[in-house]
Write an enzyme that holds these catalytic residues in place. Structure first.
Site, PDB file in Angstrom:
ATOM      1  N   ASP B  24     -45.909  78.785 -11.525  1.00  0.00           N
ATOM      2  CA  ASP B  24     -46.718  79.525 -12.707  1.00  0.00           C
ATOM      3  C   ASP B  24     -47.672  79.802 -11.403  1.00  0.00           C
ATOM      4  O   ASP B  24     -48.830  79.260 -11.323  1.00  0.00           O
ATOM      5  CB  ASP B  24     -47.204  79.631 -13.994  1.00  0.00           C
ATOM      6  CG  ASP B  24     -45.430  79.897 -14.671  1.00  0.00           C
ATOM      7  OD1 ASP B  24     -44.860  80.639 -14.458  1.00  0.00           O
ATOM      8  OD2 ASP B  24     -45.726  79.851 -16.131  1.00  0.00           O
ATOM      9  N   LYS B  81     -40.896  88.001 -13.652  1.00  0.00           N
ATOM     10  CA  LYS B  81     -40.507  87.586 -14.571  1.00  0.00           C
ATOM     11  C   LYS B  81     -40.095  88.939 -15.610  1.00  0.00           C
ATOM     12  O   LYS B  81     -41.237  90.001 -15.265  1.00  0.00           O
ATOM     13  CB  LYS B  81     -41.171  87.293 -15.622  1.00  0.00           C
ATOM     14  CG  LYS B  81     -41.258  85.562 -15.394  1.00  0.00           C
ATOM     15  CD  LYS B  81     -41.862  85.116 -17.066  1.00  0.00           C
ATOM     16  CE  LYS B  81     -42.316  82.888 -17.046  1.00  0.00           C
ATOM     17  NZ  LYS B  81     -41.436  82.544 -17.135  1.00  0.00           N
ATOM     18  N   GLY B 153     -46.142  77.039 -22.971  1.00  0.00           N
ATOM     19  CA  GLY B 153     -47.651  77.217 -22.307  1.00  0.00           C
ATOM     20  C   GLY B 153     -48.160  76.271 -23.854  1.00  0.00           C
ATOM     21  O   GLY B 153     -49.826  76.256 -24.558  1.00  0.00           O
ATOM     22  N   ARG B 165     -31.447  67.246 -22.303  1.00  0.00           N
ATOM     23  CA  ARG B 165     -30.179  66.394 -23.536  1.00  0.00           C
ATOM     24  C   ARG B 165     -29.328  67.402 -24.212  1.00  0.00           C
ATOM     25  O   ARG B 165     -28.053  66.555 -24.511  1.00  0.00           O
ATOM     26  CB  ARG B 165     -31.100  65.271 -24.821  1.00  0.00           C
ATOM     27  CG  ARG B 165     -32.140  64.467 -23.997  1.00  0.00           C
ATOM     28  CD  ARG B 165     -31.481  63.079 -24.651  1.00  0.00           C
ATOM     29  NE  ARG B 165     -33.187  62.190 -24.231  1.00  0.00           N
ATOM     30  CZ  ARG B 165     -32.941  61.306 -23.465  1.00  0.00           C
ATOM     31  NH1 ARG B 165     -31.100  60.284 -23.067  1.00  0.00           N
ATOM     32  NH2 ARG B 165     -33.515  60.543 -23.391  1.00  0.00           N
ATOM     33  N   GLY B 214     -43.174  72.616 -20.858  1.00  0.00           N
ATOM     34  CA  GLY B 214     -44.802  71.653 -21.202  1.00  0.00           C
ATOM     35  C   GLY B 214     -44.298  70.934 -20.877  1.00  0.00           C
ATOM     36  O   GLY B 214     -45.039  69.535 -20.868  1.00  0.00           O
ATOM     37  N   GLY B 235     -46.070  75.630 -15.740  1.00  0.00           N
ATOM     38  CA  GLY B 235     -46.362  77.099 -15.805  1.00  0.00           C
ATOM     39  C   GLY B 235     -48.208  76.533 -16.554  1.00  0.00           C
ATOM     40  O   GLY B 235     -48.467  76.374 -15.642  1.00  0.00           O
ATOM     41  N   SER B 236     -48.537  76.586 -17.097  1.00  0.00           N
ATOM     42  CA  SER B 236     -49.717  76.254 -17.384  1.00  0.00           C
ATOM     43  C   SER B 236     -50.451  75.220 -16.813  1.00  0.00           C
ATOM     44  O   SER B 236     -51.464  74.731 -17.061  1.00  0.00           O
ATOM     45  CB  SER B 236     -49.779  76.320 -18.809  1.00  0.00           C
ATOM     46  OG  SER B 236     -48.700  77.666 -19.621  1.00  0.00           O
TER      47      SER B 236
END
Lengths: 189, 306
Positions: B24, B81, B153, B165, B214, B235-236
């Protein structure tokens, strides 16, 4: 060498599993290559499509760039793999390759490719594909799209701007395995 | 004959992303850092998920000018996005010639029942999922790539693991099922029978499957790859790590660059713990994050999508 050629597929990033599957269907023994020592004893190496900046960066970190430059076997480079092999990168292929030469993804396409010595064309999948130019005198054109070279051979190197690994047509991989066997028999003389 | 926008060229680009990291980015500088670090693509965003969480409000498609700036800055593929169901945003992104559209739960949904019909588009789509049925519903709508959602995030990997899973476990169950059980399986997964049958026969989704939500460390990337992901979205986790970007700009660039490179290396050498130990050493402050289990229900992004 044994009965089956041993082929490495550079597995740093990209479509390496598809190449491995195509080669296994042709009876080759296939190993994934992520570190220089994994090149030892191989008859051929595939450098797959992916992102050439990513592949070059990961190759340099552990010295795979030099190891590939010294690799004596046959090499198949598709798309990003062809870019990695050109004069401006590893310098093994006597040509230059322009990245994303047809445009962004919405300009990616499928088209039939005339295949040298075969009446049946190859079906080419061109994804953000590069274009080859300034071919050296020893480079042989094996496949053309609208008069432009898209499959070429430079001695023990076979280079495609498209993705034979994304179709069920195994003729490009078959040719590459022949080249790997030739290169191996030359070395054992 | 030249054919554009076929399913094979759409899924084919995703094949080229495999084993890679998609990062990102919110501006051209971050895009260049990502490309130099070895990202196989970037996702152009107005705000990273951690900031969307913090600042609240409606999260929309990024400003086209920002997307153009990022496209001009790098040569690797640029994704962007759109909101769930917002086909007009998707049409605009297609006109901008982004390389992939992420119909994403990270943005505020525009439609509470329908996703974008992705078949008419020439540009390919990636969509999020939390389980196998959701993945197959997105594929039946034309998605050419899937990512498990995780909880964007947060910097907390737990939901990404739960979703992987769920997807890969359900695939293994289908492989073990008798043929006459697949009809009921399709009903239970709320997914088309033909796709359920294909998955049972082939032992995987018919499209490339990344993981997201995450991932903050090289070890997180390795975990996802070992659980069966084809690659990772970060992402973050990169640009929200390191020193304070306002107080110590150079220090921040240095930190995020090293972390980005380390996550790229970890994704390739995911099953080599010695390399993972080396690349994980001395990376500085990871994203602080928030525990996903502490989130109130209304702040959980994973439940968006139908």
């Amino acid at each position: 060498m044994g009965d089956q050629p041993r082929i490495g597929v550079l597995a740093l990033q990209g479509a390496f599993r598809e190449h491995a599957r195509a080669l296994r269907r042709l009876g080759a023994e296939v190993v994934e290559v992520r570190l220089p020592e994994e090149l030892e004893g191989l008859d051929g190496l595939v450098i797959p499509g992916g992102e050439s900046t990513t592949i070059m960066r990961l190759a340099r970190i552990y010295g795979l760039d030099e190891a590939i430059q010294n690799f004596p076997g046959a090499i198949l480079g598709t798309c990003a793999g062809m870019i990695v092999l050109d004069r401006r990168h590893l310098g093994l292929a006597d040509l230059e390759v322009d990245r994303n030469a047809y445009g962004r993804q919405v300009w990616s396409f499928e088209a039939d490719v005339e295949f040298e010595g075969d009446e049946l064309p190859l079906h080419g999948v061109f994804i953000r594909a590069p274009r080859a130019r300034e071919l050296g005198p020893g480079v042989e054109v094996l496949g053309e799209l609208e008069g432009e070279p898209v499959l070429v051979r430079d001695d023990r190197l076979l280079l495609a701007t498209f993705h034979p690994e994304l179709t069920d047509d195994l003729r490009v991989h078959e040719l590459f395995l022949q080249m790997a066997e030739e290169a191996a028999s030359v070395r054992s003389l | 004959m030249t054919e554009y926008g076929t399913l094979r060229v759409k899924t084919g680009l995703a094949e080229m992303f495999k084993g890679g990291v998609i990062m990102d980015v919110v501006d051209a500088e971050q895009a260049r850092i990502a490309e130099d670090a070895g990202a196989c693509a970037v996702m152009a965003l107005e705000r990273v998920p951690a900031d969307i969480r913090k600042e609240g409000g409606v999260a929309r498609m990024a400003d086209p000018q920002k997307i153009r700036d990022i496209q001009d800055a790098v040569s690797i593929p640029v994704m962007a996005k759109c909101r769930i169901g917002h086909f007009a945003e998707a049409q605009i992104l297609e006109a901008l010639e982004v390389d992939y559209i992420d119909e994403s739960e990270v943005l505020t949904p525009a439609d509470l029942e329908h996703h974008v019909d992705k078949w008419p588009f020439r540009v390919p789509f990636v969509c999020g999922c939390t389980n196998l049925g959701e993945a197959l519903r997105r594929i039946s709508e034309g998605a050419a790539m899937i990512r498990t959602k995780g909880e964007a995030g947060t910097g907390d990997i737990v939901n990404a693991v739960t979703h992987m899973r769920a997807v890969f476990g359900a695939i293994r169950s289908l492989q073990a099922a008798r043929e006459d059980e697949l009809y009921t399986a399709a009903k239970e997964h709320r997914a088309p029978y033909e796709l359920v049958r294909w998955v049972a026969e082939n032992g995987r989704l018919p499209v490339v499957t990344f993981t997201a939500g995450g991932i903050a460390t090289p070890a997180d990337a390795s975990l996802c790859m070992q659980l069966g992901a084809d690659g990772v979205f970060v992402g973050s986790g990169i640009f929200k790590s390191g020193r304070d970007p306002i107080g110590d700009r150079d220090g921040w660039v240095d930190d995020v660059t090293r972390r980005a490179r380390a996550i790229v290396e970890a994704t390739t050498h995911f099953d080599d713990p010695k390399i993972l130990a080396d690349v994980s050493a001395g990376l500085g402050q990871p994203m602080v994050g928030i525990s996903a289990s502490s989130l109130p229900d209304e702040e959980r992004l994973e439940v968006r999508g139908w």
